[in-house]
Design an enzyme around this catalytic site. Structure first.
Site, mmCIF file in Angstrom:
data_model
loop_
_atom_site.group_PDB
_atom_site.id
_atom_site.type_symbol
_atom_site.label_atom_id
_atom_site.label_comp_id
_atom_site.label_asym_id
_atom_site.label_seq_id
_atom_site.Cartn_x
_atom_site.Cartn_y
_atom_site.Cartn_z
ATOM 1 N N ASP A 1 0.796 -1.229 0.000
ATOM 2 C CA ASP A 1 0.000 0.000 0.000
ATOM 3 C C ASP A 1 0.831 1.282 0.000
ATOM 4 O OD1 ASP A 1 -2.763 -0.871 -0.129
ATOM 5 O OD2 ASP A 1 -2.407 -1.799 1.798
ATOM 6 N N TYR B 1 -9.872 -0.129 2.781
ATOM 7 C CA TYR B 1 -9.361 -0.093 4.151
ATOM 8 C C TYR B 1 -9.020 1.308 4.618
ATOM 9 C CZ TYR B 1 -8.634 -4.662 6.218
ATOM 10 O OH TYR B 1 -8.830 -5.851 6.851
#
Ligand code: ABN
Ligand code: CU
Length: 735
Positions: A374, A459
């Site tokens: 990420d 998320y």
């Protein structure tokens, strides 16, 4: 009113600012201050001018544009921070402000890296490098947004969607890095699209996962292929897959042939709504009622905050540090010092999230491609939220902005991206002399919080750096948001996930973070000591272990560059020390201990898995190597500088750095710490996960003479009172 849409917090609110290249000053406040929006505009303009002169690059898309930090020693000299205990700071030298840029030539897909220097209000390109074929810089926010459009308007995707009753306008997707797929040449800039249906403008689309996974080219903006995960069937020996779970063969079929790969019945997306916005929850369920028994809880500081800011520099309770936004690492804290009774003691040169990966545990192809880096692939800063006062951040808040470059070379500004505030954190220390006339002292713990919140598609990551009055620093990671889910067929077994709602499968996964610690504990030359806590081997009845209770702590100084595993059985721990200064009583080197216990987690992927091939940092809990500075190849990125689409460990990555086995005793070293959490989703994590928390701590160990917070006054808060009218008030607790 909870269902009043006006109290919704903004999402990832950003503002595109052209920036004025003419507003660039020739000096700067602090050598580590990030590029301002004006500087970003000036740097990208300078790149354009340079390229126009060369004439061979036609259409450019800026991907990153950021400060190239000056050498450590120059920064420390400029700030007057000593390099060794008792040493005078070095004489300040000249610092040249530099920037680094990655961009693409969208005509041919080539990637470039440029380095620029600031002269007298003018940025000049000092190096321009065409990166090797297949090297892909970070995926931009604009590319992620474009992915959805590319998928939505593709006629095959539309046909596939129509077959399960989804209209073109209802097709949504999250663009993800490809993970690993040898069918697509690395020179194409590919993304896999995780597709969902959306039945209302602000509806939770993740409630409606779809059963196919397109792959797109972000430069040509076309769908290249569509994959169909196989389904699980029950068998007497447990679940089996309908087809072998592997990539379909190369050469790749044309998109039109995609249907041939759907060697199973189609699975319609689950229709049931699971929303998180109160007005929509009420629409879905007329019985829904926000609870009304929560009384206000305010955080008040009637005399203001106890920290001071000077631009990006913060001072609080003996701590001093520089706080910066990074498009890639999110929050970066640098030059962290502690004023110990007048002596400014350096502790960390820099703390940051260097890399992370979220490997998913479902083997059905193409799910094994789901392992997102990420920060390295998308950028934690570019995914950061604009925070909202009184909601994301409670109390008296100071915000800092952040800026990164758009494809066009303008600056995208996130206004309130870093939140700084103080918070009560329970009791710091207490003792009661229990004797009848004994006294007691309680001191409350105050912490300084520096935080950022990032939305990585489904998320949320909340990054909190906590600074305490006893010299402890804590990096807290909170996870929230929505689980990454895939559709499951009616009655389909689910061996690698939790069915969190009917036909909604949340795959098992891990969140694994690699934190870069550039220490300067009482100076730049540090060592790392590994300690194992062991029962004394001598038997019961022996002279040294008569009652069998003895245990020892064995110190093992790490001598050469290495990666070290955690050992639960030995309560293994590490401390970063400065061997040139000893504690007056313990005789030990002054140091800071790493507290990994609140975060170590064993890696589930195999050593030769796709994930670990690309993320060798997962192999160990702690890595130590020498620091190497320089414009090219500084040891910043444990999975390589350019992460998207790598297929193996790049040369410039952590497992390669330690191969040199250079001396790491009493050297300028880097410590990488790997922490994480294994997420076996619970139905209670649906539709939005309540926060899951993990910690990495840095605690002084033989660094201070005594508890450095003995001078924190005990206070009796005059606003604290009995909860109920007939409640008893208490006696005094502190002086
Ligand atoms: N977690 C993968 C991801 C991150 C950011 C944007 C899209 C997808
Ligand atoms: Cu998770």
């Amino acid at each position: 009113m909870a269902n009043d849409p006006s109290i919704e917090t903004p999402g990832t609110a950003t503002e595109t600012v052209k920036g004025s290249p003419d507003n660039v000053p020739s000096s700067f406040n602090h050598p580590l201050d990030p590029l301002t929006p004006d500087e970003i505009a000036a740097v990208s303009l300078a790149v354009r001018h340079h390229i126009a002169k060369e004439g061979n690059i036609k259409a450019i898309k800026f991907i990153t544009c950021y400060l190239l930090p000056p050498p450590k020693k120059l920064v420390l000299a400029a700030l007057g921070i000593p390099l060794a205990p008792g040493a005078k700071p070095e004489t300040a030298g000249t610092i040249v402000r530099k920037a680094e840029v990655d961009f693409l030539d969208v005509i041919n897909g080539h990637s470039y890296n440029a380095i620029l220097s600031l002269g007298d209000r003018v940025w000049t390109v000092t190096s321009l490098e065409k990166l090797a074929e297949g090297v892909q810089p970070q995926i931009s926010v604009e590319e992620l947004i474009a992915c959805e459009q590319v998928v939505r308007k593709d006629k095959y995707v539309q046909e596939l969607a129509a077959k399960v009753g989804v209209l073109p306008d209802q097709i949504c997707c999250d663009g993800w890095s490809i993970g690993y797929d040898e069918r697509f040449p690395q020179s194409r800039r590919v993304q896999q699209a995780l597709v969902f249906a959306r039945y209302g403008q602000h509806e939770n689309l993740y409630a409606h996962p779809m059963d196919f996974v397109p792959v797109i080219d972000a430069n040509t903006e076309e769908v290249l292929h569509i994959d169909f995960p196989p389904v699980w069937k029950s068998s007497p020996n447990g679940p089996v897959l309908s087809v072998k779970s592997t990539a379909p063969p190369t050469p790749l079929p044309k998109p039109g042939d995609a249907f041939a790969f759907a060697s199973r019945d189609r699975i319609p997306p689950p229709a049931r709504k699971f929303d998180f916005l109160p007005d929509l929850m009420k629409e879905n369920d007329p019985e829904f009622k926000p609870r009304d028994d929560i009384k206000p809880l305010h955080v008040v500081q009637p005399e203001g905050v106890s920290f001071k800011m000077n631009g990006h520099e913060l001072e609080w309770q003996n701590w001093k540090m520089h706080i910066a936004f990074s498009h890639r690492e999110g929050l970066v804290l640098s030059t962290i010092t502690y004023n110990d009774h007048g002596e400014v003691r350096p502790i960390f040169y820099r703390l940051s999230l260097a890399e992370m990966v979220v490997p998913y545990g479902a083997p059905e192809y193409p799910h094994p491609r789901k392992f997102a880096f990420d920060s390295g692939e998308y950028g934690m800063g570019t995914m950061a939220n604009e925070l909202s006062l009184g909601c994301d951040c409670l109390g008296q808040i100071h915000y800092l902005p952040g800026a990164f470059v758009s494809h066009a070379g303008t600056a995208i500004v996130i206004k309130n991206v870093i939140c700084i505030h103080e918070e009560d954190a329970g009791v710091l220390w207490k003792h009661t002399d229990y004797r009848p006339d004994g006294r007691s002292q309680t001191v409350r713990r105050r912490r300084l919080v520096v935080s950022m919140v990032c939305t990585l598609a489904n998320y949320e990551y909340i990054w909190n750096y906590h600074f305490y009055q006893d010299g402890t620093i804590e990096f807290e990671i909170r996870l929230s948001g929505i689980l990454q889910v895939y559709v499951s067929a009616d009655g389909e077994p689910n061996p690698h996930g939790t069915t969190v709602a009917p036909n909604v499968n949340a795959h098992y996964h891990q969140h694994l973070f690699c934190v870069r610690v550039d220490p300067m504990v009482d100076g730049l030359n540090n060592s790392v000591i590994e300690s194992d806590i062991l029962p004394l081997p001598e038997p019961m009845g022996s002279t040294t272990n008569f009652a069998g209770n003895a245990f020892i702590s064995i110190d093992n100084p790490l001598k050469t560059e290495t990666g070290r595993p955690y050992d639960f059985a030995k309560e293994r721990r590490w401390r970063i020390v400065n061997p040139s200064r000893k504690h007056y009583a313990s005789g030990k080197d002054v140091g800071y201990s790493l507290g990994v216990k609140g975060g170590v987690t064993p890696m589930m992927a195999k050593k030769d898995s796709w994930t670990v091939k690309r993320a060798s940092f997962l192999d160990n809990a702690v890595w130590v190597c020498k620091d190497v500075e320089g414009e090219k190849g500084s040891r910043m990125w444990p999975s390589g500088k350019y992460v998207p689409q790598t297929r193996e460990e790049p040369e410039d990555s952590i497992s390669k750095w330690v191969e040199g086995e250079e001396n790491i005793e009493n050297e300028d070293i880097l410590v990488y710490v790997v922490v994480g959490t294994t997420h076996i989703p619970r139905p209670e994590d649906w539709p939005v996960m309540p926060v899951e928390t993990l910690h990495l701590t840095f605690k002084p160990n033989s660094f201070f003479k005594v508890n450095p917070s003995m001078d924190v006054p005990g206070v009796k808060d005059p606003l604290s009172k009995p909860a109920f009218a007939n409640g008893a008030s208490s006696s005094g607790c502190c002086n």
